[in-house]
Design a protein around this motif. Sequence first.
Motif, PDB file in Angstrom:
ATOM      1  N   MET A   1       0.827  -1.214   0.000  1.00 23.86           N
ATOM      2  CA  MET A   1       0.000   0.000   0.000  1.00 23.86           C
ATOM      3  C   MET A   1       0.858   1.258   0.000  1.00 23.86           C
ATOM      4  O   MET A   1       0.515   2.238  -0.673  1.00 23.86           O
ATOM      5  CB  MET A   1      -0.971   0.004   1.184  1.00 23.86           C
ATOM      6  N   GLY A   2       1.965   1.248   0.737  1.00 22.40           N
ATOM      7  CA  GLY A   2       2.862   2.405   0.708  1.00 22.40           C
ATOM      8  C   GLY A   2       3.376   2.667  -0.695  1.00 22.40           C
ATOM      9  O   GLY A   2       3.413   3.806  -1.159  1.00 22.40           O
ATOM     10  N   GLN A   3       3.745   1.606  -1.374  1.00 16.57           N
ATOM     11  CA  GLN A   3       4.206   1.728  -2.763  1.00 16.57           C
ATOM     12  C   GLN A   3       3.065   2.148  -3.689  1.00 16.57           C
ATOM     13  O   GLN A   3       3.254   2.955  -4.595  1.00 16.57           O
ATOM     14  CB  GLN A   3       4.792   0.399  -3.245  1.00 16.57           C
ATOM     15  N   ALA A   4       1.874   1.597  -3.458  1.00 16.46           N
ATOM     16  CA  ALA A   4       0.725   1.917  -4.305  1.00 16.46           C
ATOM     17  C   ALA A   4       0.341   3.390  -4.170  1.00 16.46           C
ATOM     18  O   ALA A   4      -0.007   4.038  -5.168  1.00 16.46           O
ATOM     19  CB  ALA A   4      -0.457   1.024  -3.957  1.00 16.46           C
ATOM     20  N   ILE A   5       0.406   3.919  -2.961  1.00 20.78           N
ATOM     21  CA  ILE A   5       0.091   5.341  -2.766  1.00 20.78           C
ATOM     22  C   ILE A   5       1.026   6.193  -3.611  1.00 20.78           C
ATOM     23  O   ILE A   5       0.600   7.105  -4.313  1.00 20.78           O
ATOM     24  CB  ILE A   5       0.167   5.714  -1.268  1.00 20.78           C
ATOM     25  N   GLU A   6       2.310   5.879  -3.540  1.00 25.37           N
ATOM     26  CA  GLU A   6       3.276   6.615  -4.366  1.00 25.37           C
ATOM     27  C   GLU A   6       2.969   6.448  -5.850  1.00 25.37           C
ATOM     28  O   GLU A   6       2.958   7.416  -6.607  1.00 25.37           O
ATOM     29  CB  GLU A   6       4.693   6.134  -4.086  1.00 25.37           C
ATOM     30  N   ALA A   7       2.716   5.214  -6.264  1.00 28.35           N
ATOM     31  CA  ALA A   7       2.462   4.945  -7.682  1.00 28.35           C
ATOM     32  C   ALA A   7       1.218   5.676  -8.174  1.00 28.35           C
ATOM     33  O   ALA A   7       1.203   6.182  -9.312  1.00 28.35           O
ATOM     34  CB  ALA A   7       2.340   3.448  -7.920  1.00 28.35           C
TER      35      ALA A   7
ATOM     36  N   ARG B   1       5.210  12.374  -5.124  1.00 30.47           N
ATOM     37  CA  ARG B   1       4.102  11.565  -5.624  1.00 30.47           C
ATOM     38  C   ARG B   1       3.293  10.959  -4.486  1.00 30.47           C
ATOM     39  O   ARG B   1       2.068  10.924  -4.541  1.00 30.47           O
ATOM     40  CB  ARG B   1       4.632  10.485  -6.565  1.00 30.47           C
ATOM     41  N   PHE B   2       3.954  10.481  -3.456  1.00 29.34           N
ATOM     42  CA  PHE B   2       3.276   9.937  -2.285  1.00 29.34           C
ATOM     43  C   PHE B   2       2.381  11.013  -1.671  1.00 29.34           C
ATOM     44  O   PHE B   2       1.197  10.778  -1.404  1.00 29.34           O
ATOM     45  CB  PHE B   2       4.314   9.432  -1.279  1.00 29.34           C
ATOM     46  N   SER B   3       2.946  12.189  -1.462  1.00 33.30           N
ATOM     47  CA  SER B   3       2.189  13.284  -0.850  1.00 33.30           C
ATOM     48  C   SER B   3       1.032  13.730  -1.729  1.00 33.30           C
ATOM     49  O   SER B   3      -0.079  13.974  -1.233  1.00 33.30           O
ATOM     50  CB  SER B   3       3.113  14.466  -0.552  1.00 33.30           C
ATOM     51  N   LYS B   4       1.263  13.844  -3.021  1.00 31.78           N
ATOM     52  CA  LYS B   4       0.200  14.261  -3.936  1.00 31.78           C
ATOM     53  C   LYS B   4      -0.948  13.267  -3.900  1.00 31.78           C
ATOM     54  O   LYS B   4      -2.117  13.647  -3.872  1.00 31.78           O
ATOM     55  CB  LYS B   4       0.755  14.401  -5.355  1.00 31.78           C
ATOM     56  N   SER B   5      -0.617  11.992  -3.890  1.00 32.18           N
ATOM     57  CA  SER B   5      -1.632  10.949  -3.833  1.00 32.18           C
ATOM     58  C   SER B   5      -2.440  11.050  -2.542  1.00 32.18           C
ATOM     59  O   SER B   5      -3.677  10.999  -2.565  1.00 32.18           O
ATOM     60  CB  SER B   5      -0.969   9.580  -3.950  1.00 32.18           C
ATOM     61  N   LEU B   6      -1.758  11.180  -1.413  1.00 27.34           N
ATOM     62  CA  LEU B   6      -2.470  11.315  -0.134  1.00 27.34           C
ATOM     63  C   LEU B   6      -3.361  12.547  -0.144  1.00 27.34           C
ATOM     64  O   LEU B   6      -4.535  12.488   0.233  1.00 27.34           O
ATOM     65  CB  LEU B   6      -1.495  11.415   1.035  1.00 27.34           C
TER      66      LEU B   6
END
Length: 166
Positions: free
Chosen positions: A37-43, A62-67
Amino acid sequence: MDKSQAEEEKEFIKRIFIDEIGRLQKEGFYFFSFIVMGQAIEALGCFMDNKPLKARAQSSKRFSKSLNILMGNDYRAVNKDHWLYDKLRNQLTHSFVPSKSLLLCSRTNQPEEANHLDFLEDRLVLVAEDMYEDLVRGCHKLFGMIDKGKVPLKKIAASPEELGLK
C-alpha cells in the motif's frame, strides 16, 4: 483522450492496486499489504503528474500528492513534512522493518482504544483494512479524474495478463 488507453490504465490500477492488495489481506498478509500500500500510494501519485512513470527523485512528491488529492485530509494531516512517507513508505520499502512511530494492525488485533489514523501512546495507528478501503476509494477517485481527462495518461509497459495476473 484515448479511451482505450484510459481503460487500460484503469484496468491495470484495478488489477494491481485493488485486486492484488485485496488478495493479500484476504489471505491474512496484513504486514505485507502495508508495504504494498505504501508503494501503491506513491504509484497513484505518478498517474497525476506530467513526468514519466520512472522519473527520478519523485517518490515523496508523488506519495504526498496521492495522499492529499486521493485519500483526504486525515492522511494529509499525518503526512505533514512527509512524516508518513518516511515512517511508512520508506521504512517498510527499504528495510521491511516497521517504524516504532507506527502501530500496524488489522481489525483482528486492533487494540480496543485504537482507531485508524489516531495516535495511541505517540504511535500512529494504521489498520490494514481501513487503509485498504481508503486506497480503493482513492483509486476510484483517480478513475474519475482519468475519465474526465484531468490527468495525463501513462503508457503501462506490461498488462496484467503479461504479468500473469488474470
